[in-house]
Design a protein around this motif. Structure first.
Motif, short mmCIF file in Angstrom:
data_model
loop_
_atom_site.label_atom_id
_atom_site.label_comp_id
_atom_site.label_asym_id
_atom_site.label_seq_id
_atom_site.Cartn_x
_atom_site.Cartn_y
_atom_site.Cartn_z
N MET A 237 0.81 -1.22 0.00
CA MET A 237 0.00 0.00 0.00
C MET A 237 0.84 1.27 0.00
O MET A 237 0.32 2.38 -0.04
N LYS A 238 2.17 1.12 0.01
CA LYS A 238 3.03 2.28 -0.27
C LYS A 238 2.87 2.71 -1.72
O LYS A 238 3.15 3.86 -2.08
N PHE A 239 2.40 1.79 -2.58
CA PHE A 239 2.19 2.10 -3.99
C PHE A 239 0.89 2.85 -4.24
O PHE A 239 0.56 3.15 -5.39
N ASP A 240 0.13 3.14 -3.17
CA ASP A 240 -1.18 3.76 -3.36
C ASP A 240 -1.07 5.23 -3.78
O ASP A 240 -2.09 5.89 -4.00
N MET A 241 0.15 5.72 -3.91
CA MET A 241 0.35 7.07 -4.46
C MET A 241 0.89 6.97 -5.89
O MET A 241 1.51 7.91 -6.41
N GLY A 242 0.61 5.83 -6.55
CA GLY A 242 1.07 5.64 -7.92
C GLY A 242 0.52 6.69 -8.87
O GLY A 242 1.20 7.09 -9.83
N GLY A 243 -0.71 7.15 -8.63
CA GLY A 243 -1.27 8.21 -9.47
C GLY A 243 -0.50 9.50 -9.31
O GLY A 243 -0.18 10.19 -10.29
N ALA A 244 -0.17 9.85 -8.07
CA ALA A 244 0.63 11.05 -7.80
C ALA A 244 2.00 10.93 -8.44
O ALA A 244 2.52 11.88 -9.05
N ALA A 245 2.61 9.76 -8.29
CA ALA A 245 3.94 9.54 -8.87
C ALA A 245 3.91 9.70 -10.39
O ALA A 245 4.84 10.26 -10.99
N SER A 246 2.83 9.24 -11.02
CA SER A 246 2.73 9.34 -12.48
C SER A 246 2.56 10.80 -12.91
O SER A 246 3.06 11.20 -13.97
N VAL A 247 1.86 11.59 -12.12
CA VAL A 247 1.73 13.02 -12.45
C VAL A 247 3.10 13.71 -12.33
O VAL A 247 3.51 14.47 -13.21
N LEU A 248 3.82 13.43 -11.25
CA LEU A 248 5.15 14.01 -11.09
C LEU A 248 6.07 13.56 -12.22
O LEU A 248 6.84 14.37 -12.77
N GLY A 249 6.01 12.29 -12.57
CA GLY A 249 6.83 11.77 -13.66
C GLY A 249 6.51 12.42 -14.99
O GLY A 249 7.40 12.72 -15.79
N THR A 250 5.22 12.66 -15.22
CA THR A 250 4.82 13.32 -16.46
C THR A 250 5.37 14.73 -16.52
O THR A 250 5.84 15.20 -17.58
N PHE A 251 5.36 15.44 -15.41
CA PHE A 251 5.92 16.79 -15.39
C PHE A 251 7.43 16.77 -15.57
O PHE A 251 8.00 17.67 -16.21
N ALA A 252 8.10 15.76 -15.03
CA ALA A 252 9.54 15.64 -15.25
C ALA A 252 9.83 15.44 -16.74
O ALA A 252 10.79 16.00 -17.29
N ALA A 253 8.98 14.65 -17.41
CA ALA A 253 9.15 14.42 -18.85
C ALA A 253 8.82 15.68 -19.65
O ALA A 253 9.50 16.00 -20.63
N LEU A 254 7.80 16.42 -19.24
CA LEU A 254 7.44 17.67 -19.91
C LEU A 254 8.60 18.67 -19.88
O LEU A 254 8.86 19.37 -20.85
N ALA A 255 9.27 18.72 -18.74
CA ALA A 255 10.40 19.65 -18.59
C ALA A 255 11.53 19.31 -19.56
O ALA A 255 12.27 20.20 -19.99
N GLU A 256 11.65 18.03 -19.92
CA GLU A 256 12.68 17.62 -20.87
C GLU A 256 12.25 17.85 -22.31
O GLU A 256 13.01 18.34 -23.14
N LEU A 257 10.99 17.51 -22.62
CA LEU A 257 10.52 17.52 -24.01
C LEU A 257 10.01 18.88 -24.46
O LEU A 257 10.10 19.23 -25.64
N LYS A 258 9.45 19.65 -23.53
CA LYS A 258 8.96 21.02 -23.78
C LYS A 258 7.94 21.13 -24.92
O LYS A 258 8.10 21.94 -25.83
#
Length: 496
Positions: free
Chosen positions: A275-296
Motif C-alpha cells: 500500500m506504499k504504492f497507493d500514491m502511484g497516481g501522484a507519482a505518475s503526475v510528477l513523472g509526467t511533469f519531469a518528462a514535460l520539462a525535458e521535451l517542452k
C-alpha cells in the motif's frame, strides 16, 4: 543512463567501440540491407544454420564474432519491426546482457526501417530493463549499462521519437523512484519537497498547500481522510507553461495516498506493505511533469496531487460519518478504505477553476479493476467519447494500454444514502465502475476521464516494484494535444 542517437549503417555498427551490441533482426530483411558486411554475414549464417529462428524475441548470443569490434553480440528477432515487437525484442535481448562488464551498449536498429515509435520503444525498454532501485538499498548494484548508442539508418528521420523516448525515461524513472520508496521515505511532506525541487526546472512552477489552506478551501472530504495520521496533508499544485496563457490547460489529478492502512476499515495484514504504492497516481503526475520539462511541448498542463496517509488513529474518520466536500455535496463514509475517491473528489472540484481543456484523474483506486483487467490494461472511464478515444489512441501508440469501461447511470444507484447526498461505496458488483460514478458526481460539465491504475501501477512477487505507468500514455496524450493545436505551416509558394 546516457542515450545517444547515431546514423550507423550495419557495416559501421560492426565497427562501433562498445562492450556489447544488441542487434534487432527483422524476420524479412528490408530491401538493400541484406548484403555485405560482417554483421549481415553473421545474421545470414545464423539464419541459414537454423541458430536464429524467426519469431519475435528469438535470440542468439555470440562471443567475439569475426569482423565485429564489440566482444559480445546478441542477435534478436524483431518480427515486423513494430513498436510492440521492438519492445518484446529489446526486453528479451537485455536479459542476456546483464553482465557487470557491460558499460557501453550499441543498440542496433539499422537492419530494418525503424520509425519514431520503434526508436522510442527501444529506448524506453532498454532503460526499463536496466533500472535498479537503490535509495533505501545501498547494497544494491547500480545499473550496469551506463551508455547506450542507438544506431539507425537515418538519425535525422527519427530524432523526434528518440527525444520522446529520452524524456519518457526521465519521467518513468522519476515515477518509479517515488512509488518504490517505503512510506517513511515518501511522506506527503517529502512528496511535496520532491515536487518543489522539480519545480525549479524551466517552464515549471509548483505551489504546496497545507492543512489550513485546504480547510479554507472547504475540502472537507480530503481533510477527513487525513485526520487519522500524524503526517500533515499536502495539496500539490504544479504548472507547466508551454503555450500561450490563453490556451486552456490539461489538468492531471493524481491520487497521493502515501500509505493506506484502510483506516478504521483496516486492511488484512497480508501484502499491506504494497500500500506504499497507493500514491502511484501522484507519482505518475510528477513523472509526467519531469518528462514535460525535458521535451517542452507547446501545451499548458496543471497537475493536482492531494496527498496524505490513511491511518486508524483515534481522530480518524469513522464508518457512518458524514463529511461535506468542496463542491458542497455531502458524503456518508460507509467504508474508510474507499478513501482515494474522497481526496480526489475535492481535487476535481478545484480543477474547474482552471477552465480546463480536459481533466484526467489517475488513481490506484479499486481492486475490482484488477479483477476486471488484470495487470495488462488500465481502466478508462470518461463522459466524453472524443477524450476517451484520444486516451485510448495515446495508450496504443505508447504501448501503455488502457480499456474503456461503461458509465451507465444505473451503476450509481448503489451510491444512494439515507443520510447524505451519496455514500462513498456501493456493493461489490461493478466496483471499479461505481467508484468512477462517484467521481463523476464532482465533474459537472468538465471534459473528464478517470484512469484506474490499480492493476498496472506496480508488480507483485519477485518483480515487485513500480512500473511507472501510465506516464507513457499521459505524455503521448499531451504530445498529441499539442500537435492538434499547433499552428499549421503555410505551404511554400514558388516565386515567378
Amino acid at each position: 543512463m546516457d542515450f545517444e542517437l547515431k546514423s550507423l549503417s550495419p557495416t559501421q555498427a560492426a565497427q562501433l567501440s562498445a562492450d556489447a551490441l544488441l542487434v534487432l533482426v527483422p524476420d524479412t530483411a528490408a530491401p538493400g540491407k541484406a548484403a555485405g558486411g560482417a554483421l549481415q554475414e553473421l545474421v545470414a549464417s545464423a539464419t541459414k544454420l537454423g541458430d536464429l529462428d524467426a519469431g519475435v524475441a528469438k535470440q542468439l548470443a555470440c562471443y567475439r564474432p569475426v569482423g565485429i569490434k564489440a566482444p559480445r553480440v546478441v542477435l534478436v528477432r524483431v518480427g515486423d519491426g513494430s513498436a510492440a515487437s521492438v519492445r518484446k525484442a529489446v526486453g528479451a535481448g537485455m536479459g542476456s546482457l546483464k553482465q557487470p562488464g557491460i558499460k557501453k551498449l550499441g543498440l542496433v536498429l539499422s537492419l530494418f526501417d525503424a520509425n519514431d515509435d520503434a526508436v522510442r520503444a527501444a529506448v524506453q525498454t532498454c532503460a526499463d530493463a536496466t533500472y535498479t532501485y537503490t535509495t533505501t538499498k545501498p547494497s544494491a548494484k547500480a545499473r550496469t549499462v551506463q551508455q547506450v548508442v542507438v544506431g539507425v539508418e537515418n538519425a535525422a528521420a527519427v530524432r523526434g521519437g528518440f527525444e520522446t523516448g529520452r524524456a519518457l525515461v526521465t519521467g518513468v524513472e522519476f515515477a518509479k523512484e517515488w512509488a518504490n520508496r517505503p512510506a517513511n521515505h515518501a511522506t506527503p511532506t517529502m512528496l511535496a519537497e520532491a515536487a518543489r525541487k522539480l519545480g525549479r526546472k524551466p517552464g515549471l512552477k509548483v505551489d504546496v498547500l497545507g492543512p489550513k489552506q485546504v480547510e479554507a478551501l472547504g475540502m472537507g472530504s480530503f481533510l477527513a481522510v487525513a485526520k487519522g495520521s500524524a503526517e500533515p496533508l499536502r495539496f500539490i499544485v504544479l504548472h507547466y507553461n508551454g503555450a500561450a496563457k490563453t490556451s486552456a490547460p490539461v489538468v492531471l489529478v493524481g491520487k497521493g495516498i502515501t500509505f493506506d492502512t484502510g483506516g478504521i476499515s483496516i486492511k488484512p495484514a497480508a501484502e499491506m506493505d504494497e500500500m506504499k504504492f497507493d500514491m502511484g497516481g501522484a507519482a505518475s503526475v510528477l513523472g509526467t511533469f519531469a518528462a514535460l520539462a525535458e521535451l517542452k511541448p507547446a501545451i499548458n498542463v496543471v497537475g493536482l496531487i492531494p496527498s496524505c496517509e490513511n491511518m486508524p488513529d483515534g481522530m480518524a474518520v469513522k464508518p457512518g460519518d458524514v463529511v461535506t466536500s468542496m463542491s458542497g455535496q455531502t458524503i456518508e463514509i460507509l467504508n474508510t478504505d474507499a478513501e482515494g475517491r474522497l481526496i480526489l473528489c475535492d481535487a476535481l472540484t478545484y480543477a474547474a477553476r482552471f477552465k480546463p481543456h480536459s481533466v484526467i484523474d489517475i488513481a490506484t483506486l479499486t481492486g475490482a479493476c484488477v479483477i476486471a483487467l488484470g495487470g495488462v490494461r488500465s481502466g478508462l472511464f470518461s463522459t466524453r467519447d472524443d477524450l476517451a478515444q484520444a486516451l485510448q489512441k495515446a495508450g496504443d501508440t505508447a504501448q501503455d494500454l488502457c480499456w474503456r469501461l461503461p458509465l451507465d447511470d444505473e451503476y450509481a444507484e448503489g451510491l444512494k444514502s439515507n443520510f447524505a447526498d451519496m455514500g462513498n461505496v456501493a456493493g461489490r458488483a461493478g466496483g471499479a465502475i461505481t467508484a468512477a460514478k462517484f467521481l463523476q458526481k464532482f465533474t459537472a460539465e468538465l471534459p473528464w476521464a478517470h484512469l484506474d491504475i490499480a492493476g498496472t501501477a506496480w508488480k507483485s512477487g519477485a518483480a515487485k516494484g513500480s512500473t511507472g505507468r501510465p506516464v507513457p500514455l499521459l505524455l503521448q496524450y499531451l504530445i498529441d494535444q499539442a500537435a492538434a493545436v499547433a499552428p499549421k505551416k503555410a505551404p511554400r509558394t514558388r516565386k515567378a
